[in-house]
Structures are given as C-alpha cells and as structure tokens.
Write an enzyme that holds these catalytic residues in place. Sequence first.
Site, PDB file in Angstrom:
ATOM      1  N   HIS A 240      22.928  26.935  27.083  1.00  0.00           N
ATOM      2  CA  HIS A 240      22.856  26.353  28.440  1.00  0.00           C
ATOM      3  C   HIS A 240      22.660  27.454  29.487  1.00  0.00           C
ATOM      4  O   HIS A 240      21.867  27.319  30.410  1.00  0.00           O
ATOM      5  CB  HIS A 240      24.158  25.599  28.785  1.00  0.00           C
ATOM      6  CG  HIS A 240      24.423  24.383  27.956  1.00  0.00           C
ATOM      7  ND1 HIS A 240      25.642  24.154  27.337  1.00  0.00           N
ATOM      8  CD2 HIS A 240      23.653  23.308  27.656  1.00  0.00           C
ATOM      9  CE1 HIS A 240      25.597  22.994  26.693  1.00  0.00           C
ATOM     10  NE2 HIS A 240      24.406  22.466  26.874  1.00  0.00           N
TER      11      HIS A 240
ATOM     12  N   LYS B 299      32.681   7.434  26.786  1.00  0.00           N
ATOM     13  CA  LYS B 299      32.333   8.411  25.735  1.00  0.00           C
ATOM     14  C   LYS B 299      33.531   9.318  25.461  1.00  0.00           C
ATOM     15  O   LYS B 299      34.286   9.647  26.381  1.00  0.00           O
ATOM     16  CB  LYS B 299      31.136   9.251  26.229  1.00  0.00           C
ATOM     17  CG  LYS B 299      30.144   9.572  25.132  1.00  0.00           C
ATOM     18  CD  LYS B 299      28.922  10.270  25.665  1.00  0.00           C
ATOM     19  CE  LYS B 299      28.532  11.420  24.747  1.00  0.00           C
ATOM     20  NZ  LYS B 299      27.405  12.186  25.231  1.00  0.00           N
TER      21      LYS B 299
ATOM     22  N   ARG C 149      15.238  22.430  22.189  1.00  0.00           N
ATOM     23  CA  ARG C 149      15.447  23.352  21.076  1.00  0.00           C
ATOM     24  C   ARG C 149      14.443  22.986  19.977  1.00  0.00           C
ATOM     25  O   ARG C 149      13.266  23.118  20.159  1.00  0.00           O
ATOM     26  CB  ARG C 149      16.889  23.265  20.577  1.00  0.00           C
ATOM     27  CG  ARG C 149      17.890  23.878  21.546  1.00  0.00           C
ATOM     28  CD  ARG C 149      19.273  23.441  21.231  1.00  0.00           C
ATOM     29  NE  ARG C 149      19.338  21.984  21.265  1.00  0.00           N
ATOM     30  CZ  ARG C 149      20.444  21.270  21.157  1.00  0.00           C
ATOM     31  NH1 ARG C 149      21.586  21.865  20.968  1.00  0.00           N
ATOM     32  NH2 ARG C 149      20.404  19.949  21.221  1.00  0.00           N
TER      33      ARG C 149
ATOM     34  N   SER D 220      26.622  22.263  21.452  1.00  0.00           N
ATOM     35  CA  SER D 220      28.067  22.086  21.639  1.00  0.00           C
ATOM     36  C   SER D 220      28.684  21.447  20.402  1.00  0.00           C
ATOM     37  O   SER D 220      29.770  21.838  19.964  1.00  0.00           O
ATOM     38  CB  SER D 220      28.339  21.201  22.860  1.00  0.00           C
ATOM     39  OG  SER D 220      27.770  21.766  24.004  1.00  0.00           O
TER      40      SER D 220
HETATM   41  O1  PNS Z   1      24.063  17.080  27.212  1.00  0.00           O
HETATM   42  P1  PNS Z   1      23.551  15.705  26.901  1.00  0.00           P
HETATM   43  O2  PNS Z   1      24.683  14.852  26.361  1.00  0.00           O
HETATM   44  O3  PNS Z   1      22.351  15.736  26.003  1.00  0.00           O
HETATM   45  O4  PNS Z   1      23.089  15.066  28.308  1.00  0.00           O
HETATM   46  C1  PNS Z   1      22.608  13.742  28.367  1.00  0.00           C
HETATM   47  C2  PNS Z   1      22.443  13.262  29.825  1.00  0.00           C
HETATM   48  C3  PNS Z   1      23.711  13.453  30.621  1.00  0.00           C
HETATM   49  C4  PNS Z   1      21.319  14.039  30.482  1.00  0.00           C
HETATM   50  C5  PNS Z   1      22.037  11.753  29.765  1.00  0.00           C
HETATM   51  O5  PNS Z   1      22.921  11.076  28.923  1.00  0.00           O
HETATM   52  C6  PNS Z   1      22.040  11.066  31.133  1.00  0.00           C
HETATM   53  O6  PNS Z   1      21.254  11.401  31.994  1.00  0.00           O
HETATM   54  N1  PNS Z   1      22.923  10.070  31.310  1.00  0.00           N
HETATM   55  C7  PNS Z   1      23.042   9.323  32.547  1.00  0.00           C
HETATM   56  C8  PNS Z   1      22.470   7.907  32.416  1.00  0.00           C
HETATM   57  C9  PNS Z   1      20.967   7.944  32.524  1.00  0.00           C
HETATM   58  O7  PNS Z   1      20.423   8.073  33.594  1.00  0.00           O
HETATM   59  N2  PNS Z   1      20.264   7.887  31.335  1.00  0.00           N
HETATM   60  C10 PNS Z   1      18.838   8.080  31.211  1.00  0.00           C
HETATM   61  C11 PNS Z   1      17.982   6.905  31.561  1.00  0.00           C
HETATM   62  S1  PNS Z   1      18.535   5.364  30.975  1.00  0.00           S
END
Ligand code: PNS
Length: 170
Positions: free
Chosen positions: A18, A42, A91, A129
């Site tokens: 990150h 979650k 990645r 993570s």
């Molecule tokens: O580190 P991650 O868990 O891969 O991050 C995922 C994240 C936070 C980017 C994604 O889950 C997110 O944006 N969630 C908020 C809800 C949302 O807008 N989802 C995408 C369109 S439905």
Amino acid sequence: MPKVAIYPGSFDPVTNGHIDIVERGLKLFDKLIVSILYNPSKDYLFTLEERVEMLKDSMKKMKNIEIDSFDGLLVDYAASRKAQAILRGLRAMSDFEYEFQMALMNRRLNREVQTVFLMTGLRWIFTSSSIIKEAVQFGGNIEGMVPPLAQKKLMEKFGIAPGPGQSGKN
Ligand code: PNS
C-alpha cells in the site's frame, strides 16, 4: 483545480505494498486521501481506530496526504471530497477481474470519477493483508512486509513474541 485522488481500501492492516502505491500516487496527484472503508457487516481483524492509527503512523512523514474513513458508495464519497479519481493498485492477474468489475460499476455510477491503476512494484506482487495475517498467526516472520507499527500490532493481536530478526522495529 488541485488533482485529488481517493486511495480506498480495507487496510486491515496497511502493508508496504500500500505504501508503495501511495508514494507513487503522490507523484501523479496534488493530494491523496487514503480512506478506510467502514463496513459494520464485515469482519476485520483491526478496529477502524486501529487501522487509522497504523495508516497515520506509516505515512507521518509524507506530505499532501489525508487519512479518512468512509461508508456507503465510494463514488459518492469521492464526489463529496471533490476528488476526480480513485487510485487502486494492481498486483497479479487475479486482482484484475474484481478491479475491472468495480471500476466499471463505479464508472456507471458516476462518470466524472476516473479509476487510475498503478501496477504494484515487483517486490510487493504477492503481498496482501490477508496472506500476512495468515503467516503471522502461525508465527511466520513478516518483517519488511508491513510498516513497523502494523507488525507490532499484528504480533500483539496473535500473541506472538518477537523472535530473532522479528523485532517489530523494522
Ligand atoms: O482493500 P479492499 O478491501 O480491496 O477495498 C475494497 C473497497 C473498499 C475499495 C471496495 O469494497 C469499496 O469501494 N467499497 C465501498 C462500496 C462501493 O462503492 N463498492 C463499489 C461499487 S458497488
């Protein structure tokens, strides 16, 4: 107008992968808002406060960075923060399908917000993570994969005492 991007994620916890994306993102944008998703349904290892603390500590020497959290739709949050872009790291190929789907959905929801991908540095290609949490809970040495405070907190969480080469102060 300053170019602002949101770098969103769970950051449970922040990894050096990150940090690599943040450092390189700062070369493209005037400001980065690193924002932690708060999703009460979650299961996270770390609380939101702990995740904020680890992010703040790992980026304390960087300029033009803000650490924040959000809930709900990412594009709505980006618009509320007047950000023009969402920054994500890619990645291996395995990330691609999920990221592509999310970027297309976000674009459908708000065409004004662009998703920008940066390829993760080769060093961090297998760093996530989740894999780090799995390694540390069985006593694996994660030195150099996460910032020092995250390493310390991970070891505390799983009750791991520092071993040789695992000082928690990398
Ligand atoms: O580190 P991650 O868990 O891969 O991050 C995922 C994240 C936070 C980017 C994604 O889950 C997110 O944006 N969630 C908020 C809800 C949302 O807008 N989802 C995408 C369109 S439905």
